[in-house]
Design a protein around this motif. Structure first.
Motif, PDB file in Angstrom:
ATOM      1  N   LEU A 153       0.802  -1.220   0.000  1.00 41.57           N
ATOM      2  CA  LEU A 153       0.000   0.000   0.000  1.00 41.57           C
ATOM      3  C   LEU A 153       0.837   1.272   0.000  1.00 41.57           C
ATOM      4  CD1 LEU A 153      -2.858  -0.932   2.506  1.00 41.57           C
ATOM      5  CD2 LEU A 153      -2.992  -0.803   0.010  1.00 41.57           C
ATOM      6  N   PHE A 154       1.964   1.247   0.681  1.00 42.02           N
ATOM      7  CA  PHE A 154       2.685   2.495   0.897  1.00 42.02           C
ATOM      8  C   PHE A 154       4.143   2.465   0.418  1.00 42.02           C
ATOM      9  CE2 PHE A 154      -0.404   2.007   4.454  1.00 42.02           C
ATOM     10  CZ  PHE A 154      -1.318   2.960   4.018  1.00 42.02           C
ATOM     11  N   SER A 155       4.943   1.563   0.978  1.00 42.85           N
ATOM     12  CA  SER A 155       6.381   1.634   0.745  1.00 42.85           C
ATOM     13  C   SER A 155       6.769   1.384  -0.709  1.00 42.85           C
ATOM     14  CB  SER A 155       7.105   0.627   1.657  1.00 42.85           C
ATOM     15  OG  SER A 155       6.993   1.016   3.001  1.00 42.85           O
ATOM     16  N   ILE A 156       6.241   0.320  -1.312  1.00 41.23           N
ATOM     17  CA  ILE A 156       6.646  -0.019  -2.673  1.00 41.23           C
ATOM     18  C   ILE A 156       6.317   1.096  -3.659  1.00 41.23           C
ATOM     19  CG2 ILE A 156       6.227  -1.640  -4.562  1.00 41.23           C
ATOM     20  CD1 ILE A 156       6.075  -3.869  -2.510  1.00 41.23           C
ATOM     21  N   PRO A 157       5.108   1.683  -3.633  1.00 44.65           N
ATOM     22  CA  PRO A 157       4.848   2.793  -4.563  1.00 44.65           C
ATOM     23  C   PRO A 157       5.775   3.991  -4.372  1.00 44.65           C
ATOM     24  CG  PRO A 157       2.786   1.906  -3.743  1.00 44.65           C
ATOM     25  CD  PRO A 157       3.882   1.263  -2.928  1.00 44.65           C
ATOM     26  N   HIS A 158       6.206   4.241  -3.135  1.00 44.46           N
ATOM     27  CA  HIS A 158       7.031   5.442  -2.943  1.00 44.46           C
ATOM     28  C   HIS A 158       8.420   5.264  -3.540  1.00 44.46           C
ATOM     29  CE1 HIS A 158       9.835   4.467   0.416  1.00 44.46           C
ATOM     30  NE2 HIS A 158      10.259   5.718   0.355  1.00 44.46           N
ATOM     31  N   TYR A 159       8.919   4.002  -3.618  1.00 49.70           N
ATOM     32  CA  TYR A 159      10.171   3.792  -4.338  1.00 49.70           C
ATOM     33  C   TYR A 159       9.976   4.068  -5.827  1.00 49.70           C
ATOM     34  CZ  TYR A 159      11.647   1.383  -0.080  1.00 49.70           C
ATOM     35  OH  TYR A 159      11.951   1.077   1.227  1.00 49.70           O
ATOM     36  N   GLY A 160       8.846   3.624  -6.355  1.00 55.69           N
ATOM     37  CA  GLY A 160       8.568   3.863  -7.763  1.00 55.69           C
ATOM     38  C   GLY A 160       8.393   5.330  -8.090  1.00 55.69           C
ATOM     39  N   ALA A 161       7.917   6.125  -7.117  1.00 55.28           N
ATOM     40  CA  ALA A 161       7.724   7.556  -7.369  1.00 55.28           C
ATOM     41  C   ALA A 161       9.040   8.237  -7.717  1.00 55.28           C
ATOM     42  CB  ALA A 161       7.092   8.224  -6.145  1.00 55.28           C
ATOM     43  N   THR A 162      10.131   7.769  -7.128  1.00 54.85           N
ATOM     44  CA  THR A 162      11.438   8.333  -7.479  1.00 54.85           C
ATOM     45  C   THR A 162      11.766   8.066  -8.939  1.00 54.85           C
ATOM     46  OG1 THR A 162      12.256   8.038  -5.225  1.00 54.85           O
ATOM     47  CG2 THR A 162      13.902   8.277  -6.937  1.00 54.85           C
ATOM     48  N   LEU A 163      11.488   6.850  -9.402  1.00 54.11           N
ATOM     49  CA  LEU A 163      11.764   6.525 -10.804  1.00 54.11           C
ATOM     50  C   LEU A 163      10.924   7.375 -11.739  1.00 54.11           C
ATOM     51  CD1 LEU A 163      12.049   2.617 -10.811  1.00 54.11           C
ATOM     52  CD2 LEU A 163      13.809   4.329 -10.398  1.00 54.11           C
ATOM     53  N   VAL A 164       9.648   7.506 -11.431  1.00 50.36           N
ATOM     54  CA  VAL A 164       8.770   8.307 -12.282  1.00 50.36           C
ATOM     55  C   VAL A 164       9.211   9.762 -12.259  1.00 50.36           C
ATOM     56  CG1 VAL A 164       6.380   9.040 -12.670  1.00 50.36           C
ATOM     57  CG2 VAL A 164       6.856   6.715 -11.896  1.00 50.36           C
ATOM     58  N   ARG A 165       9.571  10.245 -11.089  1.00 52.72           N
ATOM     59  CA  ARG A 165       9.999  11.643 -10.935  1.00 52.72           C
ATOM     60  C   ARG A 165      11.214  11.955 -11.801  1.00 52.72           C
ATOM     61  NH1 ARG A 165      12.230  15.832 -10.758  1.00 52.72           N
ATOM     62  NH2 ARG A 165      12.738  17.163  -8.980  1.00 52.72           N
ATOM     63  N   VAL A 166      12.109  10.995 -11.974  1.00 51.00           N
ATOM     64  CA  VAL A 166      13.348  11.256 -12.704  1.00 51.00           C
ATOM     65  C   VAL A 166      13.291  10.741 -14.135  1.00 51.00           C
ATOM     66  CG1 VAL A 166      15.823  10.844 -12.770  1.00 51.00           C
ATOM     67  CG2 VAL A 166      14.715  11.256 -10.599  1.00 51.00           C
ATOM     68  N   TYR A 167      13.026   9.464 -14.298  1.00 54.97           N
ATOM     69  CA  TYR A 167      13.182   8.846 -15.612  1.00 54.97           C
ATOM     70  C   TYR A 167      12.032   9.164 -16.557  1.00 54.97           C
ATOM     71  CZ  TYR A 167      16.846   6.094 -13.395  1.00 54.97           C
ATOM     72  OH  TYR A 167      17.977   5.695 -12.731  1.00 54.97           O
ATOM     73  N   ASP A 168      10.875   9.569 -16.024  1.00 54.82           N
ATOM     74  CA  ASP A 168       9.719   9.790 -16.889  1.00 54.82           C
ATOM     75  C   ASP A 168       9.707  11.190 -17.500  1.00 54.82           C
ATOM     76  OD1 ASP A 168       6.183   9.556 -16.832  1.00 54.82           O
ATOM     77  OD2 ASP A 168       7.564   8.205 -17.836  1.00 54.82           O
ATOM     78  N   GLU A 169      10.580  12.060 -17.036  1.00 53.15           N
ATOM     79  CA  GLU A 169      10.693  13.409 -17.580  1.00 53.15           C
ATOM     80  C   GLU A 169      12.030  13.543 -18.292  1.00 53.15           C
ATOM     81  OE1 GLU A 169       8.602  15.898 -17.605  1.00 53.15           O
ATOM     82  OE2 GLU A 169       7.010  14.885 -16.498  1.00 53.15           O
ATOM     83  N   SER A 170      11.977  13.854 -19.578  1.00 52.58           N
ATOM     84  CA  SER A 170      13.210  13.863 -20.360  1.00 52.58           C
ATOM     85  C   SER A 170      14.218  14.871 -19.835  1.00 52.58           C
ATOM     86  CB  SER A 170      12.888  14.155 -21.830  1.00 52.58           C
ATOM     87  OG  SER A 170      12.207  15.404 -21.955  1.00 52.58           O
ATOM     88  N   ASP A 171      13.764  16.055 -19.412  1.00 53.31           N
ATOM     89  CA  ASP A 171      14.687  17.066 -18.895  1.00 53.31           C
ATOM     90  C   ASP A 171      15.382  16.562 -17.625  1.00 53.31           C
ATOM     91  OD1 ASP A 171      14.058  18.713 -20.952  1.00 53.31           O
ATOM     92  OD2 ASP A 171      12.817  20.098 -19.781  1.00 53.31           O
ATOM     93  N   ASP A 172      14.591  15.988 -16.686  1.00 53.13           N
ATOM     94  CA  ASP A 172      15.176  15.480 -15.452  1.00 53.13           C
ATOM     95  C   ASP A 172      16.075  14.284 -15.725  1.00 53.13           C
ATOM     96  OD1 ASP A 172      14.076  17.380 -13.825  1.00 53.13           O
ATOM     97  OD2 ASP A 172      12.335  16.183 -13.257  1.00 53.13           O
ATOM     98  N   ALA A 173      15.678  13.438 -16.678  1.00 54.78           N
ATOM     99  CA  ALA A 173      16.506  12.272 -17.003  1.00 54.78           C
ATOM    100  C   ALA A 173      17.882  12.708 -17.486  1.00 54.78           C
ATOM    101  CB  ALA A 173      15.814  11.411 -18.056  1.00 54.78           C
ATOM    102  N   ARG A 174      17.925  13.783 -18.274  1.00 45.15           N
ATOM    103  CA  ARG A 174      19.226  14.302 -18.737  1.00 45.15           C
ATOM    104  C   ARG A 174      19.965  15.016 -17.616  1.00 45.15           C
ATOM    105  NH1 ARG A 174      16.143  15.470 -23.465  1.00 45.15           N
ATOM    106  NH2 ARG A 174      15.653  17.538 -22.645  1.00 45.15           N
ATOM    107  N   ARG A 175      19.236  15.782 -16.819  1.00 46.13           N
ATOM    108  CA  ARG A 175      19.876  16.581 -15.778  1.00 46.13           C
ATOM    109  C   ARG A 175      20.556  15.700 -14.727  1.00 46.13           C
ATOM    110  NH1 ARG A 175      15.553  19.109 -13.929  1.00 46.13           N
ATOM    111  NH2 ARG A 175      15.727  20.774 -15.453  1.00 46.13           N
ATOM    112  N   TYR A 176      19.922  14.582 -14.389  1.00 47.32           N
ATOM    113  CA  TYR A 176      20.447  13.731 -13.321  1.00 47.32           C
ATOM    114  C   TYR A 176      21.006  12.415 -13.845  1.00 47.32           C
ATOM    115  CZ  TYR A 176      17.624  16.975 -10.560  1.00 47.32           C
ATOM    116  OH  TYR A 176      17.083  18.100 -10.006  1.00 47.32           O
ATOM    117  N   ALA A 177      21.323  12.354 -15.132  1.00 52.26           N
ATOM    118  CA  ALA A 177      21.754  11.087 -15.738  1.00 52.26           C
ATOM    119  C   ALA A 177      22.972  10.506 -15.044  1.00 52.26           C
ATOM    120  CB  ALA A 177      22.025  11.281 -17.228  1.00 52.26           C
ATOM    121  N   ARG A 178      23.935  11.358 -14.703  1.00 58.05           N
ATOM    122  CA  ARG A 178      25.159  10.854 -14.093  1.00 58.05           C
ATOM    123  C   ARG A 178      24.869  10.171 -12.757  1.00 58.05           C
ATOM    124  NH1 ARG A 178      30.178  14.858 -14.009  1.00 58.05           N
ATOM    125  NH2 ARG A 178      29.703  14.632 -16.226  1.00 58.05           N
TER     126      ARG A 178
END
Length: 560
Positions: free
Chosen positions: A53-78
């Motif tokens: 219900l809680f913990s597993i989705p919040h780990y995924g939120a980090t992935l969506v926050r970074v990898y799902d946005e092209s600008d953020d994916a480039r900005r934090y790629a390293r």
């Protein structure tokens, strides 16, 4: 773009923000645990349900926050791709190296309370910033120091020479890995905790004074921040102080709240905080994009937030399920999930989360500051077009992973545990087979089934289950079960070998030594039998057991 004006002091509204963002719901749950105990909640919210219900989705939120946005994916790629690559390699190596895995586990468990603390401090700073409240230099530094000192108290409690709470929802007991405590002498740790606690109270006083001055003496604007400071106190300061002082450490309420299960609720509250703030970040980012390309109307911000949570859940379950499926015994690995595979996957997921989270959530970052403190959105507009094919595949895997997780929970709770309780061994055996397909076959369930067969006189099936348990991972329970079956059939050589293996694996108690003495006496090895009986006497405190051992000793003397 026109200035939208001053931001609302609330992200989702007064009640929602106080309960979820400031930890009000977590404090209520702590009070509930203290009064009702853990059993009342555990029946409705076992570990697997809380994680889902809680913990597993919040780990995924980090992935969506970074990898799902092209600008953020480039900005934090390293950071993102570098961390992912390094941790993936360490994960594979750790599966064959308990020493390396224990180092990674210790890093994860030690970093975990710091991660929680940093998030709480960041949210306090955000609540003050959204209300236009600026603390003076002394107050700002005291506020930060109060959170740092609360972590210091937890650190000394965790790494003292005596076992303390693990401050983590994932247990490491009965696995190949262990927490490598620094072994700080408890006398020193207690002094350090006491000094840090006094400094913490002093800093809290300075911070509150500065906050009151910033509001001209009123409490309402700083109430969310104060509530979160109280949450931090309940999560970390109170348990460290009580354990160090010994005051109330044995009280039932304390044992209920600050048990492993109690900390699951603290972890759940932390995860809800994270989803609360990341979903708001996403909602703000799409506010200026109500209309997509070609003038077509897009989903409302509320719907977009729901989509974000669904994507976060899919990404989180993919992270949680796929590594265990891939590296289960008989596939790419040999370590069972319950013996350390699942724990090491959790450690790697958390370390990745900590590293990436530390890079992307910084109020000194222009984009983050604009979106969290002022609700301006020109720096991060939503990408509302079609998802790349790779993302579609990943979220598809995540959806399948949710099904795998649900099937694992069902087969564990209803297929195996309930079947054992209701005397349905055939159904329990089927559950074990299905769990093996799901990457969750483990020695403990085979040993449990073996004991069921043994107690019901089905020796052949019991031996088969115990041997399969040991094939997955040698364990004292399976060897002891085999020993008891060999004893019944007077196969004393095999019984002795099984008892010695059980003792070697940590079950070197009075009963093991007594049984070894009996086997040695039957084999005519009287001197060794006498030594085994004497070891049993040294380890026994039960009068009935002592009498039984004395009978064995007298029998040895009469046969020599």
């Amino acid at each position: 773009m026109s200035d939208p004006g001053p931001p609302s002091p609330w992200l989702y509204g007064r009640t929602t923000d106080l309960l979820l963002g400031s930890g009000g719901a977590s404090l209520a749950l702590i009070a509930l645990l203290a009064s009702l105990g853990t059993d009342a909640l555990r029946a409705f919210f076992p570990l697997a349900v809380l994680l889902a219900l809680f913990s597993i989705p919040h780990y995924g939120a980090t992935l969506v926050r970074v990898y799902d946005e092209s600008d953020d994916a480039r900005r934090y790629a390293r950071v993102t791709w570098g961390a992912s690559s390094v941790l993936a390699v360490l994960f594979v190596l750790a599966l064959d190296s308990p020493w390396l895995g224990s180092i990674l586990l210790t890093t994860y468990l030690t970093w975990s309370p710091w991660h929680y603390t940093a998030q709480n401090y960041g949210i306090v700073s955000m609540t003050l910033g959204r209300r236009g409240l600026a603390l003076d230099d002394v107050g700002r530094r005291a506020l930060r120091a109060s959170f740092q000192l609360s972590f210091a108290m937890t650190f000394f409690a965790m790494h003292g020479s005596e076992r303390a709470a693990n401050y983590t929802p994932a247990t490491h007991f009965d696995t190949v890995y262990s927490l490598m405590r620094l072994g700080i002498p408890m006398s020193f740790a207690q002094i350090a905790i006491a000094l840090a606690g006094l400094a913490y109270l002093f800093c809290i006083g300075l911070a509150l004074r500065s906050m009151r001055r910033a509001t001209s003496g009123t409490w309402a604007p700083i109430a969310p921040g104060v509530l979160l400071m109280l949450t931090q106190f309940a999560w970390f300061v109170l348990p460290a102080a009580v354990r160090a002082s010994g005051l109330g450490a044995g009280a039932p309420w304390f044992q209920h709240v600050y048990s492993e299960y109690g900390f699951l609720w603290i972890a759940a509250a932390h995860a809800v905080q994270y989803l609360w703030i990341t979903s708001h970040f996403h909602r703000v980012a799409i506010r200026s994009r109500r209309t997509g390309e070609g003038g077509e109307k897009t989903a409302s911000p509320r719907a977009q937030s729901a989509i974000f949570i669904a994507k976060a859940a899919a990404a989180g379950f993919a992270l949680w399920v796929v590594p265990v499926l891939m590296f289960a015994p008989g596939r790419l690995g040999s370590l069972p999930a319950e013996s350390g595979l699942a724990l090491m996957a959790a450690a790697m997921i958390n370390l990745h989360h900590f590293i990436v989270d530390g890079a992307i959530w910084k109020l000194r970052s222009g984009a983050v500051k604009r979106e969290l403190l002022s609700d301006l959105v020109e720096a991060a507009k939503a990408r509302l077009g079609r998802l790349p094919r790779l993302a579609i595949v990943f979220y598809g895997i995540g959806a399948i992973s949710i099904g795998v997780y649900a099937a694992t929970f069902y087969e564990t709770e209803f297929g195996f545990r309930r079947s054992i309780r209701e005397d349905l061994p055939a159904r329990a055996a089927v559950a074990i087979e299905r769990l093996a397909l799901l990457g969750q076959e483990g020695p403990r369930r085979h040993a449990q089934l073996g004991y069921y067969y043994r107690n019901n006189g089905e020796a052949i099936e019991a031996v088969r289950s115990f041997r399969r348990s040991n094939a997955l991972r040698e364990n004292a329970d399976a060897w002891f079960g085999l020993a008891t079956i060999y004893e019944r059939n007077e196969r004393w050589h095999l019984a002795l070998e099984a008892l010695e293996a059980a003792a070697r694996l940590g079950r070197n108690n009075a009963d093991i030594n007594y049984r070894a003495g009996e086997a040695l006496r039957e084999l005519g090895r009287y001197e060794e039998a006498r030594d085994a009986y004497r070891r049993a006497l040294m380890r026994s405190g039960d009068p009935a057991e002592l009498e039984k051992i004395e009978v064995g000793l007298r029998a040895v003397r009469s046969q020599q």
